[in-house]
Design a protein around this motif. Structure first.
Motif, PDB file in Angstrom:
ATOM      1  N   UNK A 110      93.581  45.597  32.514  1.00  0.00           N
ATOM      2  CA  UNK A 110      94.351  44.828  33.125  1.00  0.00           C
ATOM      3  C   UNK A 110      93.556  43.539  33.382  1.00  0.00           C
ATOM      4  N   UNK A 111      92.078  43.876  34.131  1.00  0.00           N
ATOM      5  CA  UNK A 111      91.161  42.795  34.403  1.00  0.00           C
ATOM      6  C   UNK A 111      90.887  41.851  33.329  1.00  0.00           C
ATOM      7  N   UNK A 112      90.937  42.453  32.098  1.00  0.00           N
ATOM      8  CA  UNK A 112      90.244  41.829  30.773  1.00  0.00           C
ATOM      9  C   UNK A 112      91.470  40.899  30.308  1.00  0.00           C
ATOM     10  N   UNK A 113      92.966  40.997  31.030  1.00  0.00           N
ATOM     11  CA  UNK A 113      93.774  40.129  30.483  1.00  0.00           C
ATOM     12  C   UNK A 113      95.091  41.000  29.776  1.00  0.00           C
ATOM     13  N   UNK A 114      95.180  42.222  29.933  1.00  0.00           N
ATOM     14  CA  UNK A 114      96.117  42.947  29.351  1.00  0.00           C
ATOM     15  C   UNK A 114      97.626  42.785  29.949  1.00  0.00           C
ATOM     16  N   UNK A 115      97.465  42.576  31.343  1.00  0.00           N
ATOM     17  CA  UNK A 115      98.791  42.553  32.083  1.00  0.00           C
ATOM     18  C   UNK A 115      99.481  40.951  31.608  1.00  0.00           C
ATOM     19  N   UNK A 116      98.700  40.112  31.039  1.00  0.00           N
ATOM     20  CA  UNK A 116      99.277  38.688  30.798  1.00  0.00           C
ATOM     21  C   UNK A 116     100.101  39.084  29.332  1.00  0.00           C
ATOM     22  N   UNK A 117      99.418  39.600  28.547  1.00  0.00           N
ATOM     23  CA  UNK A 117      99.909  40.246  27.198  1.00  0.00           C
ATOM     24  C   UNK A 117     101.178  40.835  27.273  1.00  0.00           C
ATOM     25  N   UNK A 118     101.104  41.824  28.264  1.00  0.00           N
ATOM     26  CA  UNK A 118     102.403  42.919  28.584  1.00  0.00           C
ATOM     27  C   UNK A 118     103.574  41.977  29.096  1.00  0.00           C
ATOM     28  N   UNK A 119     103.446  40.971  29.834  1.00  0.00           N
ATOM     29  CA  UNK A 119     104.308  40.394  30.626  1.00  0.00           C
ATOM     30  C   UNK A 119     104.903  39.567  29.457  1.00  0.00           C
TER      31      UNK A 119
END
Length: 322
Positions: A304-313
């Motif tokens: 998440x801290x590496x940017x995974x949440x943005x991708x999932x959103x």
């Protein structure tokens, strides 16, 4: 003097999907239970799930929460069956109230497999010609393969294993990607042209293992299921499921994993990728096997801290719009 006659142990009713693979898996569980408990009777009850009925729409578009499990779960909650056998990768990480994952069986090879049309027998994934059409119904496989092989063309494919293989052999696809475990369990190992290494495709959470679901308050069934539990597989899969659950991703989201236990170390690798394959975030974490769920949560937070949440959103927005 009166003699008491003890009643025979209750018949155990096992719920299963009707697909060929599901029945092979369920009958294996039935045989194992029968072997361990010869004085009992184990019956298989089949039913069709929503995922079995909707075959003309991409899985990602119809939502995947319980797509292959809901009807089986209703059967248990209504006491029509006592347990249900699932491919663990199809079982959501959040289960209905009153149900639980009672057992995880020993895992088959969890890797993905490349199956090719006869005319490409001399090719591997790396050597398929630009524009070759590769079939997959999994966004996880699609995103990773696009990342590594942007020159290939990818096309959705639905249906059971035999249907998919028939479409390949008819020439609708140059190659398709399936699970090694499913082909192995159906005696079709000869169709595996290439086992895709984890460096290219991390597998689905729980892939290759069977998950047996039952009622949380049924101590008798839970006790029977202990005979089939495979501790190392369970630890690996609990780490994977905690990773998936923390990222709030279903099986139709590009989330991939790989786990191994060496000595007293469990290593979990996790990945999140964008649908276009242009962004892929991957990392790994290690700890003791009894920390399995904690490791899964930790790795999810790290990604998440590496940017995974943005991708999932972004992916959820794309799926809702399509």
């Amino acid at each position: 003097m009166t003699s008491t006659v003890s009643s025979p142990p209750r018949t155990v009713r096992i719920g299963s999907r009707k697909s060929q693979l599901a029945l092979v898996q369920t009958h294996w569980v039935q045989e194992q239970l029968q072997k361990h408990f010869p004085d009992r009777r184990f019956e298989v009850h089949t039913m069709s799930t929503q995922g079995d009925k909707i075959l003309d729409v991409a899985l990602a578009k119809i939502g995947d929460k319980g797509l292959f499990t809901k009807e089986l779960e209703v059967g248990m909650l209504q006491h029509e069956t006592d347990l249900a056998v699932h491919s663990l990768k199809d079982l959501p990480t959040n289960l209905p109230e009153g149900l639980m994952l009672g057992c995880v069986t020993e895992r088959e090879n969890p890797a993905d497999a490349l199956v090719v049309h006869e005319k490409h027998k001399d090719k591997q994934l790396e050597t398929l010609s630009p524009g070759s059409v590769v079939g997959t119904s999994s966004l996880r496989r699609l995103a990773q393969l696009r990342y590594h092989f942007p020159h290939l063309e990818f096309k959705d494919i639905r249906g059971n294993l035999n249907t998919r293989l028939a479409k390949l052999d008819e020439g609708q696809y140059d190659a398709i990607v399936l699970a090694v475990a499913g082909l192995t369990r159906l005696g079709m190992s000869d169709r595996i042209h290439q086992v895709i290494p984890p460096e290219i495709s991390l597998h689905a959470v729980g892939q290759g293992a069977l998950g047996i679901e039952c009622r949380t308050d049924d101590a008798e069934i839970l006790d029977l299921l202990k005979a089939l539990e495979h501790r190392e597989t369970a630890q690996r899969c609990y780490a994977e499921r905690a990773f998936l659950n923390t990222l709030e991703g279903g099986c139709q989201v590009p989330i991939g994993v790989n786990t191994k236990i060496e000595g007293d170390r469990l290593t979990l690798t996790g990945m999140v990728a964008s649908l276009d394959g242009k962004r892929l975030i991957k990392d790994a974490i290690s700890g003791t096997p009894d920390q399995a769920q904690h490791l899964g949560i930790q790795l999810a937070e790290k990604l998440r801290e590496m940017g995974a949440q943005e991708i999932l959103d972004e992916i959820f927005e794309q799926i809702q719009r399509s």
